[in-house]
Scaffold this motif. Structure first.
Motif, PDB file in Angstrom:
ATOM      1  N   THR A 196      -2.048   4.450  -9.074  1.00  0.00           N
ATOM      2  CA  THR A 196      -1.631   3.077  -8.802  1.00  0.00           C
ATOM      3  C   THR A 196      -2.683   2.048  -9.208  1.00  0.00           C
ATOM      4  O   THR A 196      -2.350   0.902  -9.514  1.00  0.00           O
ATOM      5  CB  THR A 196      -1.317   2.886  -7.303  1.00  0.00           C
ATOM      6  OG1 THR A 196      -2.488   3.179  -6.527  1.00  0.00           O
ATOM      7  CG2 THR A 196      -0.170   3.784  -6.878  1.00  0.00           C
ATOM      8  N   ARG A 197      -3.952   2.445  -9.203  1.00  0.00           N
ATOM      9  CA  ARG A 197      -5.031   1.507  -9.544  1.00  0.00           C
ATOM     10  C   ARG A 197      -5.812   1.930 -10.788  1.00  0.00           C
ATOM     11  O   ARG A 197      -6.718   1.222 -11.211  1.00  0.00           O
ATOM     12  CB  ARG A 197      -5.994   1.348  -8.357  1.00  0.00           C
ATOM     13  CG  ARG A 197      -5.422   0.495  -7.232  1.00  0.00           C
ATOM     14  CD  ARG A 197      -6.441   0.241  -6.150  1.00  0.00           C
ATOM     15  NE  ARG A 197      -5.935  -0.650  -5.120  1.00  0.00           N
ATOM     16  CZ  ARG A 197      -6.155  -1.962  -5.074  1.00  0.00           C
ATOM     17  NH1 ARG A 197      -6.861  -2.548  -6.018  1.00  0.00           N
ATOM     18  NH2 ARG A 197      -5.673  -2.706  -4.100  1.00  0.00           N
ATOM     19  N   CYS A 212       0.863  -1.188   0.000  1.00  0.00           N
ATOM     20  CA  CYS A 212       0.000   0.000   0.000  1.00  0.00           C
ATOM     21  C   CYS A 212       0.896   1.234   0.000  1.00  0.00           C
ATOM     22  O   CYS A 212       1.908   1.271   0.690  1.00  0.00           O
ATOM     23  CB  CYS A 212      -0.882  -0.005   1.245  1.00  0.00           C
ATOM     24  SG  CYS A 212      -1.882   1.490   1.442  1.00  0.00           S
ATOM     25  N   CYS A 249       0.081  -1.426  -4.665  1.00  0.00           N
ATOM     26  CA  CYS A 249       0.243  -0.047  -5.126  1.00  0.00           C
ATOM     27  C   CYS A 249       1.687   0.426  -5.185  1.00  0.00           C
ATOM     28  O   CYS A 249       2.059   1.203  -6.065  1.00  0.00           O
ATOM     29  CB  CYS A 249      -0.596   0.887  -4.248  1.00  0.00           C
ATOM     30  SG  CYS A 249      -2.374   0.593  -4.428  1.00  0.00           S
ATOM     31  N   VAL A 294      -3.941   6.866  -5.339  1.00  0.00           N
ATOM     32  CA  VAL A 294      -4.735   5.732  -5.828  1.00  0.00           C
ATOM     33  C   VAL A 294      -5.042   5.796  -7.331  1.00  0.00           C
ATOM     34  O   VAL A 294      -4.917   4.786  -8.028  1.00  0.00           O
ATOM     35  CB  VAL A 294      -6.024   5.570  -4.999  1.00  0.00           C
ATOM     36  CG1 VAL A 294      -7.002   4.608  -5.675  1.00  0.00           C
ATOM     37  CG2 VAL A 294      -5.690   5.051  -3.605  1.00  0.00           C
TER      38      VAL A 294
END
Length: 444
Positions: A169-170, A49, A83, A166
């Protein structure tokens, strides 16, 4: 001989879900069984994370701890996913050349192929691409002996809050088709699951394709899942205030299976800070959402997230946050001191507030939230709660641990055959962040 898999998970519930899927994929393809001892493992995975500061350093520190295992067991494969993997990519394998596989949240379904390619070539494999929701078409059916299960309904985030990595990373928000989500729910119910939690970075932004070329919003999805007779309880996380539509709020009036608990991150009580965060709402709009929710469900428990010490936050801004806590009456919260994430707009903002001031503010906020949580817990004394028994208690193997509809953990005496079932439990005592209870009856 059965191969063993060790997974260490950092971060959010989405990561917990992804780790379960990694285990499912490797069990289905390679027959691997999980172990909680890295020294027993044939494959070690770190599901990372990147939300918190120094997340990358923590990963490399943990990698350093398992490096001796690699030296003593040459066949051992080590992988980094999640991530941090998305952000760092090949840099991970360069800095830690004993890492064999680097993969992102969207490519975890390719793990068996990546591991085999590493075995065949002896070269590190890196795949941090964003193939949208391809992974869901390649994941085996979930296996669970518990009474509750998670169903991921969407991936990514398109909000681009200035402090958050986020979206990078996603990827952007992509919703799964309605039929695919309902298929997963149906399979889980066939295994005896009674409580479903729908997952997404911004779960209430769901907009899934239907078979007739239309789309279904999150309110419709909730009603569709609740329509299964076998579903006894329904949850979702994590939601965004911008997507709390009136249609969604109305579902609380018509769908009793939907729990009386909502985690609705607000982050700050200062409109100036919210604008700098690019959250897309004001405190007045947030309070309006809560007011309308309570009109539909008076007993709803609201929990939230707060970031303290965002760049430029003054004592007046922090005071507005403390005021919002009182105005809303949150029953629990996650709170953190702001930490700059490289590559995000907020990381470039001037920040002259001393670290000790930020820490003192966080302590004040957490103390106040703890007081509100204890007050809410005390109000539950003597009540009888519908509790889903989740497991044996962590602190006492002779007791069970379950969860109430408003997301409180209750420990009570019972027998292991009750795990995965509902029970009526009378709350008899408050112990810090948990409750103690007395079994009244088994209900299912």
């Amino acid at each position: 001989m059965t191969k063993k898999l060790y997974i260490k998970t950092y971060g959010c519930q989405m990561n917990e879900y992804d780790s379960e899927k990694m285990a499912d994929v490797l069990r289905a393809c390679d027959g691997m069984e999980q172990t909680n001892k890295p020294e027993e493992a044939d494959v070690i995975l770190f599901n990372t994370c990147s939300i918190r500061e120094k997340a990358e350093e923590k990963v490399f520190s943990d990698l350093g701890r398992v490096r001796p295992l690699k030296l003593s067991k040459p066949g051992l494969l080590i992988g980094v996913g999640g991530c941090v993997a998305s952000l760092e990519g090949e840099a991970i394998a360069k800095r830690a050349p004993y890492v064999d596989v680097v993969f992102g949240p969207q490519t975890l379904h390719r793990l068996p192929q990546l591991l085999q390619a590493c075995r065949d070539t002896g070269l590190a494999q890196v795949d941090i691409s964003f193939p949208e929701i391809e992974k869901f078409d390649h994941l085996p059916a979930s296996q669970t002996a518990s009474g509750m299960a998670f169903v991921s309904i969407m991936e990514g985030c398109s909000k681009y809050c200035t402090y958050c990595v986020v979206p990078y990373t996603r990827g952007e928000e992509v919703s799964r088709p309605l039929a695919d989500v309902l298929r997963d729910v149906r399979e889980l119910l066939g295994q005896g699951v009674k409580e479903i939690t729908l997952l997404g970075q911004n779960v209430n932004a769901y907009c899934g394709a239907t078979g007739d070329g239309d789309t279904a919003d999150f309110a419709f999805l909730l009603q569709a899942v609740a329509a299964f007779d076998e579903v006894e309880r329904l949850r979702y996380t994590t939601s965004h205030p911008k997507e709390m539509t009136q249609r969604l709020i109305d579902v609380y009036a018509t769908t009793p299976k939907l729990v009386s608990h909502l985690h609705l991150p607000v982050q700050s009580g200062s409109d100036r800070i919210l604008a700098a965060m690019k959250r897309g709402y004001t405190t007045l709009e947030y309070k309006s959402i809560v007011r309308r929710l309570r009109a539909m469900r008076p007993d709803i428990c609201i929990t939230s997230d707060f970031i303290v010490g965002f760049p430029g936050e003054t004592e007046r801004d922090f005071g507005a946050t403390m005021q919002l806590i009182d105005d809303v009456g949150f029953e629990a919260c996650f709170s953190y001191v702001y930490s700059p994430r490289p590559g995000t707009p907020a990381a470039e903002l001037p920040d002259d507030t001393p670290a000790e001031v930020k820490s003192a503010r966080l302590a004040r906020l957490q103390t106040h939230i703890d007081e509100l949580e204890q007050r809410a817990n005390q109000a539950m004394l003597g009540t009888v709660q519908h509790v889903l028994v989740e497991d044996v208690s962590k602190k006492n193997a002779q007791e069970l641990a379950g969860r109430t509809g408003n997301n409180r953990v209750v420990n009570f005496c019972g027998t292991p055959d009750m795990i995965g079932r509902f029970a009526e439990v009378k709350i008899t005592r408050v112990v810090r962040h948990t409750l103690r209870g007395e079994l009244i009856s088994k209900t299912s």
